[in-house]
Every structure is written in C-alpha cells, then in structure tokens.
Design an enzyme around this catalytic site. Structure first.
Site, PDB file in Angstrom:
ATOM      1  CB  SER A 127      -0.524  -1.429   0.672  1.00 28.24           C
ATOM      2  OG  SER A 127      -0.939  -0.132   1.023  1.00 28.24           O
ATOM      3  CE1 TYR A 129      -5.255  -3.064   2.255  1.00 23.62           C
ATOM      4  CE2 TYR A 129      -4.032  -1.032   2.635  1.00 23.62           C
ATOM      5  CZ  TYR A 129      -4.478  -2.023   1.781  1.00 23.62           C
ATOM      6  OH  TYR A 129      -4.143  -1.974   0.453  1.00 23.62           O
TER       7      TYR A 129
END
Length: 335
Positions: free
Chosen positions: A127, A152
């Site tokens: 990501s 995350y």
C-alpha cells in the site's frame, strides 16, 4: 496457468479474476466474506464470475492455517496473488487486532503455502500507506519507509519484510505492489468515491478532511489490473548489481521486487470532489473537518521502476474514470 487469488470477492480481486479468466487462466478464488462492509456487494461481485468454467470459489479465511495448507497441497498453484487483507487506515485505529490476524498471520500462511508447494511467483498487495510521514514527493520504492503512521501501514510494511525473508531463505520469487488509491466500478463503499457520490445523491453533507488540503494519486481499476497482470507474468529475479553496503529497499540479491502502481498524477481533494459533482450532476454539501489520525496529507507515486520492469504506465484520466464509476454506482444502487 493456475492462479490463486485471495480476496477474490473484493474490489480488485473480482476485476483481476475476470481479466485472468478472460485470457484463459484457471482461477481459484478465496475470501472470508467478512462484514467489514456490506457482504451483499461481495456476493454480487462474485456473481460476475459465476459463468466462467475455470473459476472456483472457496469461502475461507487466510488465518486458518490448516485450511490454507490443505488448499495449497491439493490445488498446486503456479502463481499466487494475495489481495486479501483487512483494509482501511481509519478502521485500524478501532480494531487493530483484525489487521494482525489477516495481514500478518494470514500472510504468513500464504508464504508457507507457497514455500512448501513450489509456487513460481507470489505477488502481494502492499500500500502507498507505507510511506507514512515521508514528505519527499513523488514517493519512490527506493526510499526508506520505516516510519508508518497507522497499524494498517505497519502491517503492509511487515508483509514486505516477511516476503523478503522467504525470498532469501527459500528462493521464493516475491513481488510487492504498493497500490495508490484505487477507484472504479464495484469499488469499496468505505472509500471516498462511494461515500461522496452516495452523499451527494442523497442530499447529505460529505466530510472533507484537513479542510480539503489533501492530494491523492487516484488510480483507475483497469489500470491497476493491467499492471498486476503484467507483474504476475514477470517472475521476480535477483538484482545482480545489488550493493549490500548501500541496500536498495525495492530490490535484493534474492528474487524480490517492490513496485509502486499509481496514476503518477496527484489530484487535489477539492478537484476530485468537483469531478464527482460534475459526473453526478449535483453540488455537494461540504462539512469541513480536521485531519484524521493515521492519515497522510498527500500521496504521489513514482512509477519508473514499474514502467522499466513491465512497460506499463497507468493513464486513465480522472474525469473518464469517475464518469464510469458514477454510471455504475447509480445503476447498482437503483436496482
């Protein structure tokens, strides 16, 4: 070629599965169909794949070690694309252990399955969030990314480190893809395109964080899928010129690679909102908010490494992509 796609009921997973099936590959998809967002949307995505004879779906959780080991042993995949993950920066502030179970434990089970069953190439979703508090734009895969600002992001960076370990120890070719704000038809309902389009259509206010002073490298789903397919086909190889005295985070002496995959053209949040307003045909009511914990002000992908490796550069204009998304959104929600 036989490909395992984890998160096959997800946004990218469904589109990628369809693309591989259309070119003749055999696809096995797994997904735990959790309720992080509307499960019906996930089921409707899977319905888009049901007519393909070479598609098989299993409802399965990557964190289930025994089930994953059995799947790998029985199916003998050539390639694996790991898209399954607990997604969302903001939700990681509320339920951090969900990210540990999926993004760390689940990914470890994927790595073990690949290791023990001679998978030719593991590609996995990282990501843009891994860049954290970096301010040097555009973000480069050659930059240090050791300062994440959300759990995350930390789990995604951890996945890259875990992959490198398996590339080093077991000669498993691995490639990580750092996605930059993917949007398009069948997109997640917790992402800004769906949140904004839905609110505008319902005459509700949209939350504009950091008072609109944000940028995102919005990337259309078809561009993402094209890049992913090309990367799946290009098995990671060692960098023969790797210098251990000056290590490059994006390559290795092992068969390991990391690429950014983004539109390489950041868009101001207020411009993005206007593009959605134009496509919907209505003005948004705006509720100006402060910066959210765990969020970043801007993302901007340097994609030189991806272009050099597979010869592809995302190029869908924002206006074109948003118009396609809004057309789908209206059609889906007017059923």
């Amino acid at each position: 070629m036989k490909v395992l796609i984890t998160g096959a009921a997800g946004f990218i997973g469904m589109h990628l599965s369809r693309r591989l099936l259309e070119r003749g590959d055999e696809v096995v998809g797994i997904d735990n169909l959790n309720d992080y967002y509307d499960v019906q949307l996930k089921r409707d995505r899977l319905d888009q794949l049901k007519d393909f004879d070479k598609f098989t779906f299993y409802k399965m959780d990557m964190a289930d070690r025994d089930a994953m080991a059995k799947l790998f042993k029985e199916q003998k995949f050539n390639r694996v694309m790991n898209l399954a993950a607990q997604a969302g920066v903001r939700y990681s502030l509320e339920n951090p252990l969900a990210y540990v179970d999926s993004n760390l434990v689940g990914f470890a089970n994927i790595l073990e399955g690949c290791r023990h069953n001679k998978v030719e190439h593991l590609v996995y979703a990282s990501s843009s969030s891994v860049y954290g508090s970096n301010t040097d734009m555009p973000f480069s895969v050659h930059d240090n990314v050791d300062h994440p600002v959300s759990l995350y992001a930390a789990t995604k960076k951890s996945g890259e480190l875990m992959a490198h370990t398996y590339s080093h120890l077991y000669d498993l070719p691995t490639t990580g893809l750092r996605f930059f704000t993917v949007y398009g038809p069948w997109g997640r309902p917790d992402m800004s395109p769906s949140l904004f389009a839905g609110a505008i259509l319902r005459n509700e206010a949209i939350n504009v964080f950091n008072e609109g002073k944000m940028q995102r490298d919005f990337t259309y789903i078809d561009d993402i899928v094209e890049g992913v397919v090309r990367v799946i086909d290009k098995v990671a190889e060692p960098n023969d010129n790797y210098d251990k005295s000056s290590p490059d985070p994006a390559t290795s002496y092992a068969p390991y690679r990391v690429y950014n995959i983004g539109n390489n053209e950041p868009v101001e949040l207020m411009e993005f909102i206007k593009t959605i307003e134009d496509a919907v045909g209505k003005k948004a009511q705006k509720s100006m908010m402060g910066m959210q914990d765990g969020d970043v002000v801007a993302t901007y992908a340097n994609i030189d490494a991806l272009v050099d490796a597979v010869g592809f550069k995302p190029a869908t204009p924002l206006k074109t992509g948003i118009e396609k998304f809004v057309t789908w959104y209206k059609s889906y929600h007017e059923k």
